[in-house]
Design an enzyme around this catalytic site. Sequence first.
Site, mmCIF file in Angstrom:
data_model
loop_
_atom_site.group_PDB
_atom_site.id
_atom_site.type_symbol
_atom_site.label_atom_id
_atom_site.label_comp_id
_atom_site.label_asym_id
_atom_site.label_seq_id
_atom_site.Cartn_x
_atom_site.Cartn_y
_atom_site.Cartn_z
ATOM 1 N N THR A 263 -13.562 8.995 2.114
ATOM 2 C CA THR A 263 -12.588 8.840 3.196
ATOM 3 C C THR A 263 -11.750 10.098 3.355
ATOM 4 O OG1 THR A 263 -12.450 6.458 2.799
ATOM 5 C CG2 THR A 263 -10.625 7.469 3.998
ATOM 6 N N ASP A 316 -7.875 3.717 9.113
ATOM 7 C CA ASP A 316 -7.347 4.889 8.389
ATOM 8 C C ASP A 316 -7.123 6.083 9.311
ATOM 9 O OD1 ASP A 316 -7.758 3.187 6.295
ATOM 10 O OD2 ASP A 316 -9.266 4.399 5.282
ATOM 11 N N ASP A 337 -5.322 -0.573 8.473
ATOM 12 C CA ASP A 337 -4.657 0.399 7.589
ATOM 13 C C ASP A 337 -4.493 1.749 8.281
ATOM 14 O OD1 ASP A 337 -4.985 -1.671 5.745
ATOM 15 O OD2 ASP A 337 -6.770 -0.777 4.854
ATOM 16 N N ARG A 403 -0.050 -3.919 4.101
ATOM 17 C CA ARG A 403 -0.567 -4.573 2.902
ATOM 18 C C ARG A 403 -0.570 -3.552 1.760
ATOM 19 N NH1 ARG A 403 -7.149 -5.264 3.300
ATOM 20 N NH2 ARG A 403 -7.659 -3.236 4.223
ATOM 21 N N TRP A 405 -1.842 -1.260 -0.769
ATOM 22 C CA TRP A 405 -3.033 -0.581 -1.267
ATOM 23 C C TRP A 405 -2.972 -0.492 -2.796
ATOM 24 C CZ3 TRP A 405 -4.774 4.929 0.751
ATOM 25 C CH2 TRP A 405 -6.006 5.255 0.178
#
EC number: 3.1.1.11
Length: 497
Positions: A263, A316, A337, A403, A405
């Site tokens: 990522t 992301d 996210d 949330r 991570w």
Amino acid sequence: MLVKVFSFFILMIIMVIGVSKEYCDDKQSCQNLLLELKAGSSSLSEIRRRDLLIIVLKNSVRRIDMAMIGVMDDTKQHEEMENDMLGVKEDTNLFEEMMESEENSHTWLSSVLTSYITCIDEIGEGAYKRRVEPKLENLISRARVVLALFISISLRDNTELISVIPNGPSWLFHVDKKDLYLNAEIADVVVAKDGTGKYSTVNAAIAAAPQHSQKRFVIYIKTGIYDEIVVIENTKPNLTLIGDGQDLTIITGNLSASNVRRTYNTATVASNGNGFIGVDMCFRNTAGPAKGPAVALRVSGDMSVIYRCRVEGYQDALYPHSDRQFYRECFITGTVDFICGNAVAVFQFCQIVARQPKMGQSNVITAQSRATKDVKSGFSIQNCNITTSSDLDTATVKTYLGRPWRRFSTVAVLQSFIGDLVDPAGWTPWKGETGLSTLHYREYQNRGPGAVTSRRVKWSGFKVMKDPKKATEFTVAKLLDGETWLKESRIPYESGL
């Protein structure tokens, strides 16, 4: 005399370790580290709190540096990992300057730990991971202990503080005072698709920027769509990219987890240099909602500023990876996210817009990844608008503020408008009960249909703040230490509430 010195040091150990278990979970490791440092120090009878801090930090950097040699020997067969380790090693060269401020030291140590954790997260599986992981775990363990000691010593006595540099360290906003509201005549180089600039690609202009420069280097990027993957190395601090507007100057790419293993490396634009500034442009990743993590902009350098920019992606989309970052008047849109990472980041007067995700997914705005309580990191969303794009079906897609991570995930939403897209629960778990009692999720004086807190989650880590003094901890002045460096950027900002 030796007995006196040793007795004094043992007393310091008792004081430091005794600050409380809250600040040093592994007391034995902390004590072992201090005994290591004692063995290498010759004049501890006159030691002061500040001196002990410096001894801990200097010796720890040296030991971490030595431990990294073993890891880097193994990473020579793995180019991506080797580059990451070299990046962390390069950062240690700045440490003498960073020690001039406790705030800088805390940020630097947190950044080092973040880099190690990122590496171990994205190694993959197989023999290579089995060989390298134990060494990385050793580095992570040492960095965590150093952070715990740092916090313990720092909290002992605030009557003797290390001086804070008035305008940030010398590598940021040096003697030149180039105004950010630029045109082609003021920029160092110009990028243009139509041939009217010195370069036709952003990468070529960045390659021309000097390495390790203490002066700001400004790249003006004219209107156009630049289809390229841009990486600013950490050897190029004080770089400014300025465009003609967030709808006019666009850097676009389509890397995603489906075609790039990590990522971290999917970013269309990745900035690793300290003092990066981005103004009036768009960072875009077009991979789409079905391709998994696909970063439009990743920022990993300290004291970075993103102003009047558009960050556009899906999962992301924006990755504030590490260090101190400030976002002002930006448009940030994504799905899952879509603001994720372990930076210390404040967002002011931004438009945060959830869009239609992959079928079956829920939208989550933040996924902050603070791994330990001693790491300095967290997101603050202040005076922003949290709304929906026209394509989002709010009847079938749930949207949450965040949330966790990691266990100590920290996010505050302050004085912002929250639209009806946000589920009444407000927040959602990552996996089971993980982090629900250790996270720090806060809301303060928000407005709008999604700001009603009566049906919010009942986790012990979530709180609605009433006291402005507590909310102030999430402001530019407190969270970013922004008064020591942001004013020199000439970007507008609100210091407090």
